[in-house]
Each structure stands twice: as structure tokens, then as C-alpha cells.
Design a protein around this motif. Structure first.
Motif, PDB file in Angstrom:
ATOM      1  N   UNK A 101       0.784  -1.236   0.000  1.00 37.75           N
ATOM      2  CA  UNK A 101       0.000   0.000   0.000  1.00 37.75           C
ATOM      3  C   UNK A 101       0.805   1.270   0.000  1.00 37.75           C
ATOM      4  N   UNK A 102       2.132   1.196   0.132  1.00 39.22           N
ATOM      5  CA  UNK A 102       2.960   2.397   0.105  1.00 39.22           C
ATOM      6  C   UNK A 102       3.087   2.912  -1.332  1.00 39.22           C
ATOM      7  N   UNK A 103       3.368   4.208  -1.448  1.00 40.19           N
ATOM      8  CA  UNK A 103       3.460   4.842  -2.756  1.00 40.19           C
ATOM      9  C   UNK A 103       4.859   4.696  -3.327  1.00 40.19           C
ATOM     10  N   UNK A 104       4.943   4.485  -4.642  1.00 46.30           N
ATOM     11  CA  UNK A 104       6.225   4.468  -5.312  1.00 46.30           C
ATOM     12  C   UNK A 104       6.862   5.854  -5.332  1.00 46.30           C
ATOM     13  N   UNK A 153       8.203   8.563  -7.346  1.00 40.96           N
ATOM     14  CA  UNK A 153       8.202   9.055  -8.719  1.00 40.96           C
ATOM     15  C   UNK A 153       8.029  10.562  -8.772  1.00 40.96           C
ATOM     16  N   UNK A 154       8.717  11.214  -9.701  1.00 37.35           N
ATOM     17  CA  UNK A 154       8.545  12.630 -10.012  1.00 37.35           C
ATOM     18  C   UNK A 154       8.475  13.511  -8.764  1.00 37.35           C
ATOM     19  N   UNK A 155       9.469  13.325  -7.897  1.00 34.26           N
ATOM     20  CA  UNK A 155       9.602  14.178  -6.718  1.00 34.26           C
ATOM     21  C   UNK A 155       8.976  13.645  -5.459  1.00 34.26           C
ATOM     22  N   UNK A 156       8.119  12.630  -5.567  1.00 36.71           N
ATOM     23  CA  UNK A 156       7.463  12.094  -4.384  1.00 36.71           C
ATOM     24  C   UNK A 156       8.335  11.110  -3.644  1.00 36.71           C
ATOM     25  N   UNK A 157       8.092  10.988  -2.341  1.00 35.12           N
ATOM     26  CA  UNK A 157       8.773   9.983  -1.537  1.00 35.12           C
ATOM     27  C   UNK A 157       7.897   8.763  -1.381  1.00 35.12           C
ATOM     28  N   UNK A 158       8.345   7.820  -0.578  1.00 38.72           N
ATOM     29  CA  UNK A 158       7.598   6.577  -0.363  1.00 38.72           C
ATOM     30  C   UNK A 158       6.500   6.832   0.671  1.00 38.72           C
ATOM     31  N   UNK A 159       5.423   7.456   0.225  1.00 39.27           N
ATOM     32  CA  UNK A 159       4.324   7.825   1.120  1.00 39.27           C
ATOM     33  C   UNK A 159       3.758   6.597   1.818  1.00 39.27           C
ATOM     34  N   UNK A 160       3.496   6.734   3.116  1.00 40.90           N
ATOM     35  CA  UNK A 160       3.024   5.620   3.926  1.00 40.90           C
ATOM     36  C   UNK A 160       1.672   5.105   3.439  1.00 40.90           C
ATOM     37  N   UNK A 161       1.461   3.818   3.625  1.00 40.92           N
ATOM     38  CA  UNK A 161       0.221   3.186   3.181  1.00 40.92           C
ATOM     39  C   UNK A 161      -0.995   3.807   3.868  1.00 40.92           C
ATOM     40  N   UNK A 214      27.413   0.064  -4.371  1.00 42.51           N
ATOM     41  CA  UNK A 214      27.752   1.437  -4.024  1.00 42.51           C
ATOM     42  C   UNK A 214      26.711   2.008  -3.069  1.00 42.51           C
ATOM     43  N   UNK A 215      27.063   3.096  -2.431  1.00 41.68           N
ATOM     44  CA  UNK A 215      26.137   3.749  -1.506  1.00 41.68           C
ATOM     45  C   UNK A 215      25.022   4.453  -2.279  1.00 41.68           C
ATOM     46  N   UNK A 216      23.862   4.524  -1.657  1.00 43.87           N
ATOM     47  CA  UNK A 216      22.739   5.242  -2.237  1.00 43.87           C
ATOM     48  C   UNK A 216      21.884   5.809  -1.093  1.00 43.87           C
ATOM     49  N   UNK A 217      20.775   6.423  -1.447  1.00 41.99           N
ATOM     50  CA  UNK A 217      19.895   7.013  -0.444  1.00 41.99           C
ATOM     51  C   UNK A 217      18.453   6.753  -0.860  1.00 41.99           C
ATOM     52  N   UNK A 218      17.594   6.566   0.104  1.00 34.65           N
ATOM     53  CA  UNK A 218      16.175   6.341  -0.125  1.00 34.65           C
ATOM     54  C   UNK A 218      15.399   7.292   0.775  1.00 34.65           C
ATOM     55  N   UNK A 219      14.447   8.043   0.196  1.00 39.58           N
ATOM     56  CA  UNK A 219      13.695   9.058   0.938  1.00 39.58           C
ATOM     57  C   UNK A 219      12.310   8.527   1.273  1.00 39.58           C
ATOM     58  N   UNK A 220      11.966   8.551   2.551  1.00 38.52           N
ATOM     59  CA  UNK A 220      10.630   8.089   2.927  1.00 38.52           C
ATOM     60  C   UNK A 220       9.599   9.201   2.718  1.00 38.52           C
ATOM     61  N   UNK A 221       8.348   8.911   3.025  1.00 42.43           N
ATOM     62  CA  UNK A 221       7.276   9.858   2.767  1.00 42.43           C
ATOM     63  C   UNK A 221       7.323  11.110   3.615  1.00 42.43           C
TER      64      UNK A 221
END
Length: 595
Positions: A317-320, A322-330, A557-564
Motif C-alpha cells: 500500500x505504500x506509494x512508489x 516518482x517525479x519528486x514524491x517519496x515513499x508515502x506511507x500506506x 555502491x552507496x545510495x539514499x532512499x527518501x521516505x514519505x
């Protein structure tokens, strides 16, 4: 149908001396299809032009001026329900003495509402009074009223009689009017007649300001919000029939500019799509509060807007991202969908909105299969063409960095710019360059102009095949991606090809480097296999997956993931590097469940 007396909230007549008169000068069929990046404007019909001309004349008439200046009784005719809950943490912060927004704090004791000196999105949060929703969620009415009324009086003193930006920007006015109406008991229950009169007159003035500026908003979302404010004012203030007729005509036109035919937003931003669904859900509640039927185009827009939004959700149920959005909570996504009242399955294919969704077993695959939004329509547009995300159960295995539109305390502007690049997405990048250029002013430039897509169901699998022309102009190469997801969702095969394009020959004869990036989701342990061509992935649910390259070695390699919430998390990315000559080349890979 008019509301009966029980539906009216009579909060006092207005004082004409308090009102200043300053004005600011479903799914596409399977098979092959082509998405082009276009910049076409929708024109007004003759009927719409005539209605607008009539309204511009009408709001100059003496009766309209008397109504807005308080010489006719002014009151709210109803208090609509706010269908969306606020943020309790942010609401508690407001009650404790400061505004809180994406990690940034601003003490509101003796705050200067005329010059907040905050990041733009934080200032919008304040001027739209979205904090009022948060406060109403976090405190009882008795606890919230003194705080809300004090801040309201401070804001009116600073901005009530002076038109200034960004407080009086059309989109901020539209949001503010809807929020004020939905939370009127917090701000209009005072026994102070002067304060109530001042606020009621400002509501009328906001409506009049929107009459003149709704069509001048600089973005398609801004015009949608502003015209929604006009329609809400027509239903909530007395003598609003003429305003309602023209407001609904303006709103319908704004919807045509904001939504694609498949219901997705022209900005291709899930953040914008969520805002639009919330906005239209709030406006629908205004009609319900007045016991009126919402117009058919409003119901139709909501019905069409929700399926493209849920098309970007994963199995949990979490959001992908895309286009500036973060992983919005379900929970947040579910609340927005519930507020709309729409029950519909996610769209498998949205050709204009531009995302392909394949759901197999407990796995979900989402592919960006369209050009980026055109420059004037993008909020935080990303060069993400042919990037994909893949999840299984509650685990996002392959994703994008995301979060470019969530600038705040934890995401400075410089990082946000990097999050928009092709390298921040799970796709192929040539010579460390973006498939669509990102200009110094933040707008999107040249690059992907067309995406060709072919989708079909094959034996025990779904096959997606797409290509884009973002690298043709510079390197004479098409990027073609093939994805094959097995029907049980436990195996994803892929092949990325760089194909010479006969229309453009590369000027340079030497090979060009490319990098295939696969950004892993959070809480995934990754270990290289001894031959260097495979990676073992241990998910948080205990499942083991393996990723393999058919040719080149893989590096981690290192990366970053942005939550909602706009908070970065350290993650890992798998990178397959190589080079191709004038004849192009291909790289295959496999992601498979091991137990």
C-alpha cells in the motif's frame, strides 16, 4: 436546493469598515503504443468565454460589491467536513508554540506573518492554514480554540488589509478558504464581535480576490485550487448563485488542464495527484454540507483520479517514488482514497499518466513508460524514463531514491537536485548524463521526446518492452528495456539494450560508458557472490533473493532512499558498468526468489 436554517452557521454580521478594497494588480488496450512529450493548451469554448465575461461584469455590479463589503448580512451557510485527518505530531507542535514542517521548526510567538523567512513550501503550509487541520486533529476544541484564534488574529493583522505574496497567491487563497470553512468552529466561535467581523470580512475578501485571480495562477494545480475556492465561496457565502455558475465553469476548464484523459495529472507527480484528490474531496463535502448534488464533472474527475494514484502503490500500500514524491506511507494513501469515496482497482496501464503496473502474486512491478512532464508543468520533474520499482510483500526490493519534491530540514535544495537525476533512478545512464537535461534554473530541458511501449501477456508471464529517445541526439543510441515478470511474481528477467538510431549518427567514434543502476530498498542486506556477477539479497521478512548479471560484473555502491516524511535513509545500489561502440550492445539480468 437551499440549505435550511439548521445548516447555516450564523456567526455574526460583517462590519463594512473592516473590509479593505485593495486588489492585487480506464486502462489502454494491450499492445504497442507511443507517448509523445507535447505542450498543447486547451482553449475555452465560446460558452465558457461568454460566462467569464458575464462574471467579470457581474462582480463589478453594486449588489455584488455590497455583498462582499459587508453591507448585506455575511455569514457561513454551512460547515463542511474535512475528510482528511491532520498530522498529530505537527498539531501537537502548534499547540506547544511552534510550526513544524518536514523537520523545520518556527516559533509562532510574536511571529511576523508578513515576512516568515521560511522555505517556500513551509510558507505555503502556514498561509494555507493546513496547520489548523493538524491542530484540530491533535487537540480538543477547547484546547485548540485559544491557539487558533490567537494565530488567526496575528495573521489578519499582518495580511488582512494588505495584498502581498505569497499569502494572497491564488492557490494559497483557495486552500485557505476551504480549510477555514472546514474548521470554522475553531476560529469563529469567539464572543469577540470585532474579531469575528474581521474574519468574516476577510473570507469575503478572499472570495472576491479569487474571482479576479483564479485564472492567473501560474500552475495547472494552482488554477484547480483557486477555482475550487471560488466554487466553495459560492456555496458558503450568501447570494452566490452567479458565482457558482461561473466558478463551476472555471473549475471544469481547470480540470481539463490538470488531468490527462486517463485521470492522471499532467505533472505526472503523485504528490500533485494526491493534492488534487484531497482538494476535490473537500469540495465535494461543501456540496454535501449544503445538501446539494455535486456536478457530474466533479464526481467523474474523482472517479478517474483515484485509480491512477493507486496504480503507483506497492503490495503493502505504500506509494512508489516518482517525479519528486517519496515513499508515502500506506496509511496516508488509504486515507486519501477513503476521503474520495471512490472504490476502484489500480489501473494496469495509464498511457498519458505514463506508468505501467504489473501485479503478480505478492509482487508488484511499476515502470515509468512516458516522457517527463513538460517544463512549465513540472514541480520537481525527474529524468526517470524507463526506471522501475519492484516489491514483494512488505519489502521494496528495487526502487528509486525519490523525495526531490520534499525539500526541508533533511533534504536541502542541493540534494533535491541530485534526486532528480537519471542516476537517482533504477535505469540506464549513459556517460553520467541525464536522459532529459535538468537546467540550472531547475526546469527540464531537452531529452526524451517519445517513448514506445509494447505490453502483452505471454505464457505464465507479463512482458513489458519499451524504448526512449533521450540519448539519440547526443549519442545516436536508443535505450530499450525489456522486463518479464513471471506470473507467480518470484522471478523478474530484464534486458537493457542500446540500439543505434539511423536518424542520428554519433559524431565521436570512441566507445561511450554506461551504468545500469538498481537502487535497493531499505533494510536489505546485500552480499556479492564470489564470481562478481551476482548479489544475495536478504529482505527484512527473512526471504532470500538473488540478483545476477548475464555478462558484466556488479559493484555495490552507496545510495539514499527518501521516505514519505522526507527523511533520507542510507541504502545500497547495485551497478552494472560497461561501454558500447557505434553498434550498441545489450546487458541481461535476473532477479529471482531463492527461498
Amino acid at each position: 436546493m437551499n440549505a435550511d436554517s439548521s445548516d447555516r452557521l450564523d456567526l455574526g454580521d460583517s462590519d463594512p469598515d473592516d473590509l479593505a478594497t485593495h486588489d492585487e494588480n480506464d486502462a489502454a488496450p494491450d499492445g504497442r503504443s507511443l507517448t509523445l512529450r507535447t505542450d498543447s493548451d486547451r482553449g475555452q469554448s465560446l460558452a465558457e468565454q461568454a460566462a467569464m465575461l458575464y462574471y467579470r461584469m457581474t462582480w463589478r455590479m453594486p449588489m455584488h460589491r455590497l455583498r462582499l463589503s459587508g453591507k448585506l448580512p455575511l455569514r457561513l451557510l454551512a460547515v463542511p467536513i474535512d475528510p482528511v485527518e491532520g498530522d498529530r505530531v505537527q498539531g501537537t507542535a502548534v499547540r506547544a508554540g511552534h510550526f513544524l514542517f518536514r523537520g523545520l521548526k518556527k516559533n509562532h510567538k510574536n511571529i511576523d506573518f508578513a515576512d516568515l523567512k521560511l522555505p517556500p513550501q513551509f510558507e505555503d503550509y502556514v498561509h494555507r492554514f493546513l496547520w489548523l487541520r493538524d491542530l484540530d486533529t491533535a487537540a480538543s476544541r477547547d484546547q485548540a480554540m485559544p491557539v487558533a484564534e490567537k494565530l488567526m488574529e496575528q495573521w489578519l493583522d499582518a495580511n488582512g488589509t494588505k495584498i502581498r505574496q505569497p499569502a494572497w497567491r491564488p492557490d494559497n487563497c483557495g486552500w485557505r478558504l476551504l480549510i477555514w470553512a472546514s474548521h470554522a468552529p475553531l476560529i469563529l466561535s469567539s464572543n469577540d464581535l470585532i474579531y469575528r467581523s474581521k474574519l468574516l470580512n476577510n473570507i469575503a475578501r478572499t472570495a472576491r480576490h479569487l474571482d479576479r485571480t483564479a485564472d492567473k495562477a501560474t500552475s495547472s494545480l494552482g488554477r484547480l485550487v483557486a477555482w475550487s475556492g471560488v466554487v466553495a465561496a459560492s456555496l458558503l457565502l450568501p447570494e452566490g448563485r452567479v458565482r457558482q455558475i461561473v466558478g463551476e465553469a472555471g473549475l471544469e476548464k481547470a480540470m481539463g488542464e490538470f488531468f490527462f484523459a486517463d485521470g492522471g495529472s499532467v505533472s505526472r507527480s503523485p504528490l500533485n495527484q494526491m493534492d488534487a484528490v484531497i482538494l476535490l474531496s473537500m469540495l465535494k463535502q461543501v456540496y454535501l454540507a449544503r445538501k446539494l448534488d455535486a456536478p457530474g464533472f466533479l464526481e467523474q474527475a474523482l472517479n478517474k483520479a483515484v485509480p491512477p494514484l493507486t496504480a503507483l502503490t506497492h503490495f503493502d500500500g505504500t506509494m512508489g517514488s516518482w517525479q519528486g514524491g517519496g515513499a508515502t506511507a500506506a496509511e496516508q494513501v488509504a486515507q486519501v482514497v477513503e476521503a474520495s469515496g471512490v472504490r476502484a482497482r489500480p489501473l494496469r496501464q495509464t498511457r498519458d499518466w505514463g506508468y505501467q503496473r504489473v501485479s503478480s502474486g505478492r509482487s508488484v512491478l511499476i515502470l515509468d513508460a512516458a516522457p517527463p512532464p513538460i517544463a512549465r508543468l513540472s514541480v520537481a520533474g525527474c529524468a526517470s524514463t524507463l526506471a522501475f520499482e519492484f516489491s514483494n510483500g512488505d519489502c521494496r526490493i528495487i526502487g528509486n531514491c525519490g523525495g526531490a519534491g520534499l525539500v526541508g530540514a533533511t533534504i536541502p535544495a542541493a540534494l533535491a537536485r541530485g534526486l532528480r537525476t537519471t542516476a537517482a533512478h533504477s535505469t540506464l545512464c549513459i556517460a553520467d548524463s541525464n536522459s532529459t537535461s535538468i537546467l540550472p534554473d531547475g526546469k527540464l530541458g531537452r531529452g526524451v521526446g517519445a517513448v514506445e511501449l509494447f505490453r502483452r501477456d505471454v505464457e505464465n508471464a507479463t512482458r513489458l518492452e519499451a524504448n526512449h529517445d533521450g540519448y539519440v541526439r547526443r549519442f545516436g543510441l536508443l535505450h530499450k528495456r525489456l522486463l518479464l515478470l513471471r506470473s507467480d511474481g518470484l522471478e523478474l528477467r530484464g534486458e537493457d539494450m542500446l540500439i543505434p538510431d539511423g536518424r542520428k549518427l554519433r559524431r565521436k567514434k570512441q566507445d561511450v560508458a554506461f551504468a545500469l543502476r538498481f537502487h535497493l530498498g531499505p533494510e536489505i542486506e546485500s552480499d556479492l557472490i564470489s564470481d562478481g556477477k551476482g548479489v544475495l539479497l536478504r529482505l527484512k521478512d527473512g526471504n532470500l533473493w538473488q540478483f545476477r548479471s548475464t555478462s558484466s560484473e556488479i559493484t555495490l555502491e552507496e545510495s539514499v532512499w527518501i521516505d514519505g516524511m522526507g527523511i533520507p535513509h542510507e541504502v545500497t545500489q547495485m551497478v552494472i558498468s560497461g561501454s558500447v561502440g557505434r553498434g550498441g550492445g545489450a546487458t541481461g539480468w535476473l532477479l529471482k526468489h531463492m527461498g
